[in-house]
Scaffold this motif. Structure first.
Motif, PDB file in Angstrom:
ATOM      1  N   GLU A 128     -43.597  50.373  31.644  1.00 41.25           N
ATOM      2  CA  GLU A 128     -42.512  49.484  31.216  1.00 41.25           C
ATOM      3  C   GLU A 128     -42.030  49.856  29.817  1.00 41.25           C
ATOM      4  O   GLU A 128     -40.824  49.845  29.529  1.00 41.25           O
ATOM      5  CB  GLU A 128     -42.981  48.013  31.239  1.00 41.25           C
ATOM      6  CG  GLU A 128     -43.280  47.463  32.621  1.00 41.25           C
ATOM      7  CD  GLU A 128     -42.033  47.330  33.492  1.00 41.25           C
ATOM      8  OE1 GLU A 128     -40.911  47.312  32.952  1.00 41.25           O
ATOM      9  OE2 GLU A 128     -42.192  47.290  34.737  1.00 41.25           O
ATOM     10  N   HIS A 129     -42.966  50.169  28.971  1.00 39.82           N
ATOM     11  CA  HIS A 129     -42.579  50.522  27.600  1.00 39.82           C
ATOM     12  C   HIS A 129     -41.763  51.819  27.582  1.00 39.82           C
ATOM     13  O   HIS A 129     -40.776  51.937  26.851  1.00 39.82           O
ATOM     14  CB  HIS A 129     -43.819  50.648  26.708  1.00 39.82           C
ATOM     15  CG  HIS A 129     -43.496  51.064  25.314  1.00 39.82           C
ATOM     16  ND1 HIS A 129     -42.534  50.431  24.543  1.00 39.82           N
ATOM     17  CD2 HIS A 129     -43.981  52.069  24.540  1.00 39.82           C
ATOM     18  CE1 HIS A 129     -42.454  51.013  23.363  1.00 39.82           C
ATOM     19  NE2 HIS A 129     -43.320  52.015  23.338  1.00 39.82           N
TER      20      HIS A 129
ATOM     21  N   ARG B 296     -38.308  49.303  16.154  1.00 42.04           N
ATOM     22  CA  ARG B 296     -37.662  48.364  17.067  1.00 42.04           C
ATOM     23  C   ARG B 296     -36.655  47.482  16.310  1.00 42.04           C
ATOM     24  O   ARG B 296     -36.859  47.123  15.163  1.00 42.04           O
ATOM     25  CB  ARG B 296     -38.717  47.489  17.740  1.00 42.04           C
ATOM     26  CG  ARG B 296     -38.147  46.586  18.820  1.00 42.04           C
ATOM     27  CD  ARG B 296     -39.265  45.937  19.620  1.00 42.04           C
ATOM     28  NE  ARG B 296     -39.725  46.804  20.707  1.00 42.04           N
ATOM     29  CZ  ARG B 296     -40.946  46.753  21.248  1.00 42.04           C
ATOM     30  NH1 ARG B 296     -41.843  45.921  20.774  1.00 42.04           N
ATOM     31  NH2 ARG B 296     -41.263  47.561  22.238  1.00 42.04           N
TER      32      ARG B 296
ATOM     33  N   GLU C 276     -38.342  51.057  28.755  1.00 41.42           N
ATOM     34  CA  GLU C 276     -37.605  50.446  27.646  1.00 41.42           C
ATOM     35  C   GLU C 276     -37.047  51.545  26.734  1.00 41.42           C
ATOM     36  O   GLU C 276     -35.900  51.470  26.275  1.00 41.42           O
ATOM     37  CB  GLU C 276     -38.543  49.522  26.858  1.00 41.42           C
ATOM     38  CG  GLU C 276     -37.899  48.908  25.616  1.00 41.42           C
ATOM     39  CD  GLU C 276     -38.928  48.342  24.625  1.00 41.42           C
ATOM     40  OE1 GLU C 276     -40.155  48.491  24.875  1.00 41.42           O
ATOM     41  OE2 GLU C 276     -38.505  47.780  23.595  1.00 41.42           O
TER      42      GLU C 276
END
Lengths: 411, 411, 411, 411
Positions: free
Chosen positions: A139-140, A90, A143
């Motif tokens: 959600e991840h 990330r 993303e």
């Protein structure tokens, strides 16, 4: 080896192949066009449940991991992309990360979400009984779809640790419904050119049942989602005895072979260097791929297959292990390209069991090191990339420069 | 291939090997001294529980089986003995049988009793609860000891189908005592130079427990009997994932490796052609043998190992399949002879994981077909024995001559 | 056991269950409605590749096989149909055969073609490279569709031995196309109410690749054919470690679970008595079935599942082995019916791992012999069908009457 | 359950057993004398290579681990000892530790050295190529011998992670010699009454070869050392399909069965709760033990077997998981005690396959929960130790009290 002897060896090698009817130039062209994606997490520390040994010089940050992937590409010439893993890789600025990779000489490939290391995932992610946990997982993944867009990737690569440890712990069919629902939302968020690759695994880290245990399960999920969903074959994720080349052929037949996670194993998901335990099997996998590439029914699917590495170099140095991996995969492909497909088809059509098997064996027995050395030279590379790396002093420099803990799998 | 090109290929091959430090002449000498025993039952019909397909030209009598073994020896040069199976190969005059074999150019090797095809053996032979059945089994083995003496063999090769299909069916420890008692009587009857080779098998045809399921069981029985008892490793008789080279090393360490039944498998006791499924494993087995031959602690045991074939060619022609088998075993041995043992020892001593693995891989990647072609030529043989046999017209003659049912496994 | 004690035992048993919230009468009703189909070939001789031992009293003709199936039904009350195998059970007049069965008290169930015992099938049937062989195979299946019509059966049960023994022997994807083409013709010939059950098997008798090795392959073939094609799960046809209850759940989810071939195994396709090696697994399979029967999404599929036995009683008497099989399957179903599904759902919804597992364990630990004894008594049967058969004198009569060779698997 | 109904259930249960010829009082006495040792590391956090989830209330220090073991003993009555692991349980004052344990109501059992978590052990401990590393390993084991003396234990329990990941990485036979040399020094340091238990494991964390992969290897090492060395069977350390009861029988026959590490698994070394995946196998293991206890040839060995637990409760609460484990092991033993050994011997002697299997099945089918409830009541315990623990409030207290990281496996 002495360069003159190397040259002499190749000259006779090419003469022998030509005498066998091989179009050596076409084989060389195919080898130059081969592509293998290495994973960022393959350059950091990793280990077993018993111990993560720290490897001197192992990459600690996403930039170091990308730099190491670029090093492997510089020495091998066939690894122009690197897979990333979120959140290990990330960053605040993915456009900057993509630019950094480009400067290093590589591009970012498949984006891999992590759905197993947060405490909420103790009993599952997309198949968890609690809708809030499934929401978090979705959600991840959303993303990651966005990240893929930012880094210019068109591959979302999904592996789930989801499963149960005891009979009764979960309701198997209900978990399947949740799995489909969760992925459907992610699928709808993907732009047209993006593909979702669904990985399966026989077992580990779940010990009673794994929600996606085999290719059949992954395929039926992909069918439920749509044509942009395909199956990802990790060569270490099968029961003992499984005929993986057969699975490859079936997924090609169904138009759903999306890609590979290459590695080798003797027992479970050992994550060893590809081709280090059963090199014949790796050749037989490539044999199916080469065959399918020439068949109109499968050529388009075969053309888009993503060849990726997923290994865990627990006791060996990272960059050398990755270079060796690439060399092994190149050897398997080279041998598959040497198969005399006309002779094979003839023997098969005549029911000549030994003859047909002999055609494959002849290709496998061939020493392709002279060929690959020549291919590398023609690409402006050292004929022996592993020796060249070890001579380069890079490893010593990295071991001196890199100290202290890092991010990623093994910290 | 064109003989001149073949010669040219070998010349460069030898030059490359010499540059790598290989003593090519010593390797050739070792290959000429290699010995592989083929089984009489490998030349008759065989099959699965579902069907025994009759192979055209398959041998029907003990004389035909021995003649076929001699044919294989004539084309390969390394198969001077043939194993026999009683009662399939039973005859009135074993001296005459031995003489017949000698005339054909071979000698009789291991004698194998049959302890599974008589109705009395439904629930076992040497571990049967009925002493009369155990008596019958012992008598048959004593007969085989006598036959071995008459045919000039010093090897008694024992495989037992004994086991149970259901928990509770038999008393496991009591059966073990009966096994030891039965074999002790046979052991005592053997002349000094004779060896008893005790084979083990993970399963089949017993489905719950097999009295001799693994090398540890066979070893402890051999220990109970005495130094003339050793263990026979059939490469198809292990659980999935078993490291057979490791077992070979352990039995050499214990001085109890008696011999091999070579074959290959993907699933169970498939009895396929040796090296046809996992050629790397066969190479690794020979790697242990070559290593042990040079170690004073194991050289004597290694020197006496009996290399035998035990396969079931259900769908392929018998003699060609056996020649291919021999060629595969030769290739494995040849590659093991090419291992750079000094470089290997150095890498091992330095903890250089990739370097050590690379030494083995380099040997395995080497194409030994030019070497073996040359060895055969120097032995006065055709460089490609399989092609030579197929050209010879023998197969056509046998298919024409041999009709009607025969004796042996598949009748 | 003394009838009074049996009654007392049941009374307390029922009281305990009632205290646990079980509707005992509903459980008994379900057990009375259970159906298990036994196979005609289970009453004749069978064996391994090493030996077919003749069982005294084994059935020799189709009539004897049907009579034995009827005997099993008379003692158990839950086996009203018998599967037949063509050509082992071939006859001139199938209407007469059906009438004979009805007289005996049973009906004819699934029709099973034989596509592996003719010489032409050496290299395959529906996937053979020769169109003439594929034609022959299709014709035989069409014959079986017709036979099914004549005997009043609506089930065509297909198992293929097709596969290869060596890499390269066959072209895997082309064989898949031939498989689909062959079955499509048979599928089109089936009347509306008939179902085609497609069986898969991990390996044997093919040793390198089997054309239908797993449920995913069978499912995709069924998808290509249409809704009347479903998958048949043989519990002995999986890789080691496979979670069969999971496969059952997935096929129910897909609406494609057609039926079972029950048996048990420890190693390969051992074909032992169902529940004799892993009774807990058989319970877990029934647990999925009971769960699916109460779910609207799967109830219709679950309702039509065909519960069939396919075993090979190599060393044990045939009829007693079949009765024991039926008793084991009844026990598994009975225990699955006792699972407290509300408590299970609650524990699953709370993430209570041990609690959920404990609910299944509680049901499995329950001794259901008192329950089954009572169910049988209420059906007018002996509470212990195996003991009753052994007391009946039937076995002795059959052993006296039946001598000489027969037709079928083991002759 | 209502106490009165429980009593009624037991009364009928006992009557039925008595009618079957069981000496219920003797069975109860045996169950009261059963001993199971739990491991200190089973009370701390543990996990897979992917994630160690922290369990609320998990023990953090050696004192907390011993206290939890004592809690399990208080509720079950059959777990009076706790195994320790050095250095996880290292302390300055072992005499004080032993005293603390005694105060808690338990004693310290087997001492387990750790030979896999220091960086030096990356390539092995007792089989490492560097003598300095082997020295370090030996010193640590000698320390553990001393600790055992200080805590009053007579068991040294040895597991080695030693092995290699790639062919060629290590010299297999040389490593074997180092293994024997290392252990010989430790063996000589043991006082007369102490036993060394040598554990084997098929694979993990080494992926190519494990120096001690099977019971045969462990046995030959024990033979080389002397009579105080025995083999430790971990029920999760075998290839798929292995008949563990057979291994138990063989080691009893050889007088070398030293102890167990109980757990269950479906795939690899899953370390699940004993009896949770295959309860029938656990029963069959105890069946061999009960049988051997009554045989003069094996009774002495059987009497000294150490019954230990080694599990990894990754997702379930620790103390409840351990209580459930103990309950499952008690159930297996109870059922083995109910086997009608006379009927079994009779059926075996008559070759009555189904009859013999039926005797075991009858015992396994018996619900022993009423028996165990009664045994516990007679021992002054709650009839359901798991429910009692969950009701006790202890878990809630521990979760509240214990926060922050700890020592041990998962930190």
């Amino acid at each position: 080896m002495d360069p003159k002897l190397l040259e002499k060896e190749y000259a006779v090698w090419a003469e022998v192949q030509a005498a066998r009817g091989v179009d050596v130039e076409a084989v060389k062209a195919a080898l130059k066009a081969q592509r293998i994606e290495t994973p960022s997490w393959g350059y950091g520390n990793s280990g077993t449940r018993f111990k993560v040994f720290r490897a001197p010089g192992a990459a600690r940050t996403v930039e170091e991991r990308i730099a190491d992937a670029a090093t492997v590409h510089r020495f091998t010439g066939v690894c122009p992309t690197v897979a990333i893993h979120i959140p290990w890789d990330r960053t605040d600025d993915y456009a900057a990360l993509a630019a950094f990779a480009r400067e290093q000489g590589v591009a970012i490939g498949a984006v891999n979400p992590n759905l197993f290391q947060d405490d909420e995932y103790r009993l599952g992610s997309v198949t968890h009984h609690d809708p809030a946990v499934r929401r978090k997982a979705v959600e991840h993944m959303l993303e990651c779809v966005a990240i893929a867009g930012q880094v210019g990737s068109d591959l979302l690569s999904l592996w789930f640790a989801d499963g149960t440890n005891y009979p009764g712990q979960g309701h198997i069919r209900r978990r399947r419904v949740w799995l489909e629902e969760s992925l459907a939302e992610v699928y709808r968020a993907m732009p047209p050119g993006m593909r979702m690759l669904i990985e399966y695994k026989f077992f580990e880290p779940a010990w009673y049942h794994t929600d996606l245990p085999d290719w059949g399960t992954a395929l039926t999920v992909a069918q439920a989602l749509g044509p942009q969903a395909q199956v990802l074959v990790d060569t270490g994720h099968h029961p003992q005895g499984t005929n993986i080349p057969h699975i490859v052929a079936l997924l090609l037949h169904e138009g759903r072979l999306g890609g590979f996670h290459f590695n080798d194993r003797k027992y479970a998901d050992d994550d060893l260097i590809a081709g280090s335990v059963d090199p014949f099997q790796l050749f037989l996998i490539y044999n199916e791929l080469v065959d399918a590439a020439h068949d109109p029914a499968t050529a388009e699917t075969a053309r888009r297959v993503a060849f990726m590495v997923d290994q865990s170099h627990n006791i060996e140095p990272k960059i050398p292990a990755m270079i060796r991996t690439v060399m092994n995969i190149q050897a398997a492909y080279a041998k598959a390209l040497l198969v005399d497909r006309q002779a094979l088809a003839r023997a098969q059509a005549e029911g000549d069991v030994l003859g047909a098997a002999g055609v494959l064996r002849d290709a496998f027995e061939t020493d392709v090191r002279p060929l690959l050395a020549r291919v590398r030279q023609e690409m402006g590379l050292d004929p022996d990339p592993l020796a060249a790396y070890l001579r380069s002093g890079i490893q010593q420099r990295l071991e001196a420069e890199r100290a202290g803990p890092g991010t990623g799998w093994g910290g």
